[in-house]
Design a protein around this motif. Structure first.
Motif, PDB file in Angstrom:
ATOM      1  N   CYS A 182       0.839  -1.203   0.000  1.00 51.93           N
ATOM      2  CA  CYS A 182       0.000   0.000   0.000  1.00 51.93           C
ATOM      3  C   CYS A 182       0.872   1.250   0.000  1.00 51.93           C
TER       4      CYS A 182
ATOM      5  N   SER B   3       2.509   1.808  -3.304  1.00 51.77           N
ATOM      6  CA  SER B   3       1.621   2.310  -4.353  1.00 51.77           C
ATOM      7  C   SER B   3       1.168   3.740  -4.085  1.00 51.77           C
TER       8      SER B   3
ATOM      9  N   LYS C 141      -3.523  -6.888  -4.081  1.00 51.58           N
ATOM     10  CA  LYS C 141      -2.752  -5.695  -3.722  1.00 51.58           C
ATOM     11  C   LYS C 141      -1.529  -5.542  -4.610  1.00 51.58           C
TER      12      LYS C 141
ATOM     13  N   LEU D  81      -2.532  -4.050  -7.975  1.00 53.65           N
ATOM     14  CA  LEU D  81      -2.768  -2.606  -7.990  1.00 53.65           C
ATOM     15  C   LEU D  81      -1.476  -1.830  -7.761  1.00 53.65           C
TER      16      LEU D  81
ATOM     17  N   ARG E 120       2.531   3.450 -13.942  1.00 52.58           N
ATOM     18  CA  ARG E 120       2.293   4.883 -14.105  1.00 52.58           C
ATOM     19  C   ARG E 120       3.588   5.665 -13.935  1.00 52.58           C
TER      20      ARG E 120
ATOM     21  N   TYR F 251      -7.784   6.098   8.058  1.00 47.86           N
ATOM     22  CA  TYR F 251      -6.794   5.867   7.006  1.00 47.86           C
ATOM     23  C   TYR F 251      -6.638   4.378   6.713  1.00 47.86           C
ATOM     24  N   PHE F 252      -6.553   3.573   7.777  1.00 45.29           N
ATOM     25  CA  PHE F 252      -6.352   2.135   7.559  1.00 45.29           C
ATOM     26  C   PHE F 252      -7.492   1.553   6.742  1.00 45.29           C
TER      27      PHE F 252
ATOM     28  N   ASP G 263      -7.204   2.643   3.162  1.00 43.05           N
ATOM     29  CA  ASP G 263      -6.121   1.951   2.468  1.00 43.05           C
ATOM     30  C   ASP G 263      -6.438   0.489   2.190  1.00 43.05           C
ATOM     31  N   GLU G 264      -7.406  -0.034   2.901  1.00 40.70           N
ATOM     32  CA  GLU G 264      -7.816  -1.404   2.635  1.00 40.70           C
ATOM     33  C   GLU G 264      -8.847  -1.424   1.498  1.00 40.70           C
ATOM     34  N   PHE G 265      -9.515  -0.307   1.282  1.00 38.69           N
ATOM     35  CA  PHE G 265     -10.557  -0.225   0.264  1.00 38.69           C
ATOM     36  C   PHE G 265      -9.993   0.248  -1.083  1.00 38.69           C
TER      37      PHE G 265
ATOM     38  N   MET H  69      -6.508   1.498  -3.419  1.00 47.40           N
ATOM     39  CA  MET H  69      -5.056   1.532  -3.518  1.00 47.40           C
ATOM     40  C   MET H  69      -4.711   2.319  -4.761  1.00 47.40           C
ATOM     41  N   GLY H  70      -3.912   3.355  -4.602  1.00 45.15           N
ATOM     42  CA  GLY H  70      -3.584   4.180  -5.745  1.00 45.15           C
ATOM     43  C   GLY H  70      -4.806   4.835  -6.354  1.00 45.15           C
TER      44      GLY H  70
END
Lengths: 858, 166
Positions: free
Chosen positions: A141, A144, A173, A176, A183, B119-120, B123-125, B127-128
């Motif tokens: 995470c 990224s 993960k 992504l 990019r 935030y956690f 970030d789990e839902f 990404m980028g």
């Protein structure tokens, strides 16, 4: 629990009494309790000092708590750079809590500009290869979110490994993260392209999805050849399932059993989308999987419903939208792929539930895809109709996206959008200005010669009540549309008059010139115009453009005003004194601009030859203004006074009615602006048009040398004061033109193109060409586009064609209007470029039109 | 601009209160701290000036902004020009649902006092800026497991342990 804890370090460090510091939640409470900004600052500065000290002392146990507090104050806008190294330490710790906060800190405090950011590369690498899953997740995470190009290059191998390991949680993960890496470093596409291919193998929601894709195998070619009807595809799929085991892949995945992984499919599609946008090789490759994608989406929409992944009864809208997006990229500029998706798009477009936003989101994405690929004409019309339905939706967000999209389509799919004109016009009443603005733009783009009266009525009603920031655009839009489509002169004059009275302060400067030009050229309407303007002026002398035109008109046609007879309006008895008084009022009013007063003074002067009575009053006024402080007025007054004194014998001749001044300069600018505006209104207008047109123009340049250099005519001077010079050259009125014969310019296999020419008598520089495309063959003509180019000294404006299709066997022809301005009467040359589909072939023809009748330009 | 941004990308997500206090900021495109502050200030002003009956979409700088108010909090996403605003609304709603499930009838105070958790969850839902998983269950389960791990980590140590004597 309030209060402070005194904590002791482990035995490896000397025991110290550390100054008490707050828990995160307590700090937050204290900050919120601060009554002033200054108080808040004090609390925070005190706490930051503690935090700094704690960092200095290197307390590992509570580091995460300190950093969390620091992150909180950072969000409030306070500096937190001294926490950057602590993030690194926390990430390197073995405790999960530390890592969680440390990575969060890295994402918030570190970015590419800080050298420190590279230092976490090692930690991330360790965590990715050795950490437990949640830790690996954190590392991915973070990578990224803030991974720089360097970090991405360093860590690509690690991420690639994770793509292929069994845990779906990590794989999604990793996928992504790969998107982000591509990019940042597009070259990494080559690394992630092969694994992508395998990821599509995955079963989705427990059902096998269509054909598994195997790259670099001969089977692909077989599939490509047979991609036709669904029956064909099923047959091939059946064959394929038997052959699947025999074929090998270059990168055999370490695992063999596919797993239920809906999350992976979404990520995979996202990754493929990114690859296709970056790498033409990827694009070419993944076009082969269009049938599979189509199948996936079809399954999802028909039988793949799962409550866990649905929203408001719509199957996994996020996934649907992502697939549609990918299809869009694959189908763009590629007929074969587009054809493969046509049925599916129609299916989704008609079967998606539209009662809630989730369904409409999918529908909207479908529309976007349809419009961007090579869709069948019927599908495009379906898409426009969906947007039309959106306009009726009670949710204003949906109306907003509909208006925005229709605006993009109004040039390319004009007739389809026209069908929704009444709904668009209703949207003018929107309370939200962003919607009414779009509705206005769209309405203006939809005006054509058949609906102009009705539309102008609506738009003028809107002008009266519209919000002030839309006034100028509305006024100029109405004037432009009136210019293009006025059915009669009188209607045109009435329209401009109405705009000037309603929104006079918002019109552009050349409106005055245009109106005087228009009135001047319409002899039969002089009496009507001067009466209407007089009435308007009598009511209100504050709207400057109106006052200027009215003054000019009264000056020119004062005699008609006093005659009292006019069929078109109620008879009105006006006497000379009233007229003079009104002009004097304008002259004296503090609302009048200097230019306006100039008009008024000149008008008064002209009336000295138009009126019956003696000119004492006029002479008096002129005399007074000889000492006016405004230099321009003073000069005029002196000149006019001299005209009364020394040159009285010439006065009548000098003040005669003005002949029509040639349209040039500003008018031509406006037309160029119109075509620019029309081009800007639609993004969907094929970009090649502009470059093609300039290419054509370049070709014509080679031939243009013969016509000599174009001389720019002098700009139209609206001030009648200056007309004293022009008046002495009296050009004669042009003879009425004989009708110009039509010309057949193109014929191929039953498709024919004819030109017909009109030279409007009141505007000798203007040539109107109507092209008509007819089709007597057995096959329909579709996607018909005609482009034109003329020599540089001429100006060309193409209006939207009536359509792009000419049905077979004498079906409804396409017509299109070209407006050509040729003020210098340069020889007309015209080059045409036609593209269309006929008998399943694309046809392109470029040719110069020969035998143009000389009457079209002389 | 640090990098060439692609056609579809969420640039950032902001949460802020009606009084203009920032509650969460997630940036998906590298931007300097100074630039971030400026953009946040500007955008907050623009959004807070919107009247209730206006639509959820607006154009700001070269971006599209999708925002929705939930009680006293504004959820604001900035997306690129070609994006689908309607699905972004769904995305925002999904995030709110996740917060709601996690905190149990979430309110602004929860986000304030547990900002790291917010935030956690985000970030789990995402990404980028892309959706990782469309199943609420799946996302919440992952958070739960991480929370458990954290609890195990922080399980109370005895006093003797604290003193390093056990």
């Amino acid at each position: 629990m309030p209060g402070q804890r005194v904590f002791l370090h482990s035995r490896t460090l000397p025991v110290r009494m550390v100054a008490p510091s707050l828990k995160l939640q307590d700090l937050i409470e204290e900050i919120r309790g601060a009554k002033t900004q200054a108080q808040e600052r004090e609390v925070i500065q005190k706490e930051c000092a503690h935090i700094r000290a704690s960092f200095r002392d290197g307390d590992p146990v509570h580091r995460h708590r300190q950093l969390a507090k620091l992150l909180y104050v950072h969000m409030l806008g306070y500096p937190a750079h001294f926490g950057q190294m602590e993030c690194l330490k926390l990430i390197a710790s073995s405790r999960f809590t530390d890592k969680r906060v440390g990575y969060l800190g890295a994402m918030l405090l570190l970015d590419e500009r800080h050298d420190a950011h590279l230092l976490i590369t090692n930690s991330i690498k360790n965590d990715l290869s050795q950490g437990i899953q949640p830790v690996q997740g954190l590392a991915l995470c973070t990578l990224s979110t803030m991974g720089s190009a360097e970090m991405c290059r360093d860590l690509a191998p690690e991420v690639e490994k994770l793509l292929l390991q069994p845990s779906p949680y990590l794989r999604k993960k990793a996928i992504l993260t790969a998107v982000h890496m591509i990019r940042k470093v597009p070259e990494l596409s080559s690394v992630f392209l092969p694994p992508c291919v395998h990821l599509l193998h995955e079963r989705h929601h427990g059902k096998a999805v269509g054909l598994p894709i195997l790259c670099f195998s001969s089977v692909d070619r077989r599939i490509e050849n047979r991609m036709g009807t669904p029956a064909h595809r099923r047959r091939v799929a059946h064959t394929h399932r038997h052959t699947r085991n025999r074929l090998s892949c270059p990168w055999p995945p370490p695992f063999t059993s596919p797993t239920l992984t809906p999350g992976i499919l979404l990520g995979t599609i996202t990754l493929i989308t990114e690859l296709c946008e970056r790498s033409p090789a990827a694009l070419k490759h993944f076009r082969k999987v269009v049938p599979q994608l189509v199948q996936i989406l079809r399954t999802l929409v028909t039988t793949g419903y799962s409550t866990e992944h649905s929203i408001s009864g719509v199957s996994d809208p996020f996934l649907q939208v992502q697939i549609l997006r990918l299809l869009r990229i694959l189908g763009r500029n590629h007929e074969e792929s587009s054809e493969t998706m046509n049925d599916l798009l129609a299916q989704v477009a008609t079967n998606t539930d539209t009662s809630r936003n989730a369904g409409n989101a999918v529908l909207f994405e479908t529309v976007l895809t349809i419009m961007d690929i090579h869709s069948a004409a019927g599908l495009r019309v379906l898409a426009v109709n969906i947007l039309g339905r959106f306009l009726l939706n009670s949710d204003r967000n949906i109306r907003y996206v509909a208006l925005t999209s229709l605006l993009r389509l109004v040039q390319s799919d004009h007739s389809a959008v026209q069908r929704h004109r009444p709904t668009v016009v209703d949207c003018l009443q929107e309370t939200d200005a962003s919607l009414s603005r779009r509705a206005l733009e769209l309405s203006l783009a939809l005006v054509n010669s058949s609906n102009v009266r009705a539309m102008m009525q609506e738009l003028q009603a809107f002008l009266e009540s519209c919000p002030p920031d839309l006034r100028a655009d509305c006024a100029s839009g109405i004037l432009l549309a009136a210019e293009r489509f006025a059915p009669t002169k009188r209607w045109h004059i009435d329209t401009i008059l109405h705009v000037l009275t309603t929104a006079g302060t918002h019109v552009r400067d050349d409106a005055v010139a245009n109106l005087t030009q228009l009135i001047g050229g319409a002899q039969e309407l002089h009496a009507y115009s001067v009466r209407r303007l007089y009435n308007a002026l009598a009511e209100d002398i504050s709207q400057q453009p109106l006052v200027q035109v009215a003054a000019w008109c009264i000056g020119e046609y004062g005699d008609l005003l006093l005659e009292g007879n006019c069929e078109e309006i109620e008879p009105l008895q006006v006497d000379e004194e009233e007229v003079l008084a009104l002009l004097e009022k304008v002259l004296q009013s503090h609302m009048s601009l200097p230019a306006t007063r100039g008009y008024a003074l000149t008008a008064l002067m002209k009336l000295s030859t138009r009126l019956q009575g003696d000119n004492n009053r006029i002479r008096q006024v002129v005399s007074i203004y000889r000492s006016c402080l405004d230099v321009e007025l003073q000069q005029r007054a002196v000149e006019y006074d001299t005209l009364f004194q020394k040159y009285d014998h010439m006065r009548a001749a000098i003040l005669e009615k003005m002949p029509l001044v040639e349209r040039d300069g500003p008018q031509a600018d406006e037309e160029a602006k119109q075509s620019k505006e029309a081009a800007q209104l639609s993004e969907a207008a094929p970009a090649p048009t502009e470059s093609q047109a300039s290419q054509l123009l370049d070709l014509l340049d080679l031939l243009d040398r013969a016509s000599g250099d174009a001389q720019h005519p002098p700009p139209l001077d609206p001030s009648p004061g200056g007309a004293l010079v022009y008046l002495l050259d009296l050009p004669c009125a042009p003879p009425p033109p004989a009708p110009i014969p039509d010309l057949k310019v193109f014929e191929r296999e039953g498709v024919q193109l004819n030109l017909s020419f009109i030279r409007p008598p009141e505007n000798p520089a203007l040539l109107l060409i109507t092209i008509t495309a007819t089709n007597s063959s057995e096959g329909d003509v579709t996607n018909f586009i005609c482009q034109a180019a003329v020599p540089k000294s001429l100006q060309l404006q193409l209006q939207a064609p009536s359509g792009n299709t000419v049905p077979a066997r004498g079906g409804l022809p396409i017509t299109q209007l070209f407006r050509i301005l040729n003020p210098n009467k340069a020889p007309l040359r015209l080059k045409l470029r036609l593209t269309y589909n006929h008998f399943h072939q694309s046809v392109q023809e470029i040719f110069e039109v020969n035998n143009l009748p000389v009457e079209s330009w002389q | 601009m640090l990098e060439e941004s692609r056609e579809e990308l969420m640039r950032f997500m902001l949460l802020f209160s009606r009084q203009g206090k920032l509650r969460l900021q997630k940036w998906y495109l590298a931007t300097s701290d100074k630039e971030r502050k400026k953009m946040v200030r500007e955008l907050m002003q623009v959004v807070l000036a919107r009247k209730p009956k206006m639509c959820s979409f607006l154009e700001w700088r070269d971006l599209k902004v999708v925002y929705k108010r939930y009680a006293s909090l504004y959820f604001c996403c900035a997306i690129e020009g070609q994006d689908n605003e309607l699905i972004t609304l769904e995305l925002i709603h999904r995030y709110v649902e996740l917060l709601d499930k996690y905190f149990g009838s979430v309110c602004e105070l929860d986000i304030i006092f547990n900002f790291e958790k917010a935030y956690f969850i985000l970030d789990e839902f995402l990404m980028g800026g892309d959706v990782q998983d469309t199943s609420k269950k799946s996302v919440l389960k992952a958070i739960e497991q991480a929370d458990l791990l954290q609890e195990e980590d922080e399980s109370p140590r005895s006093v003797l342990e604290e003193m390093g004597l056990a």
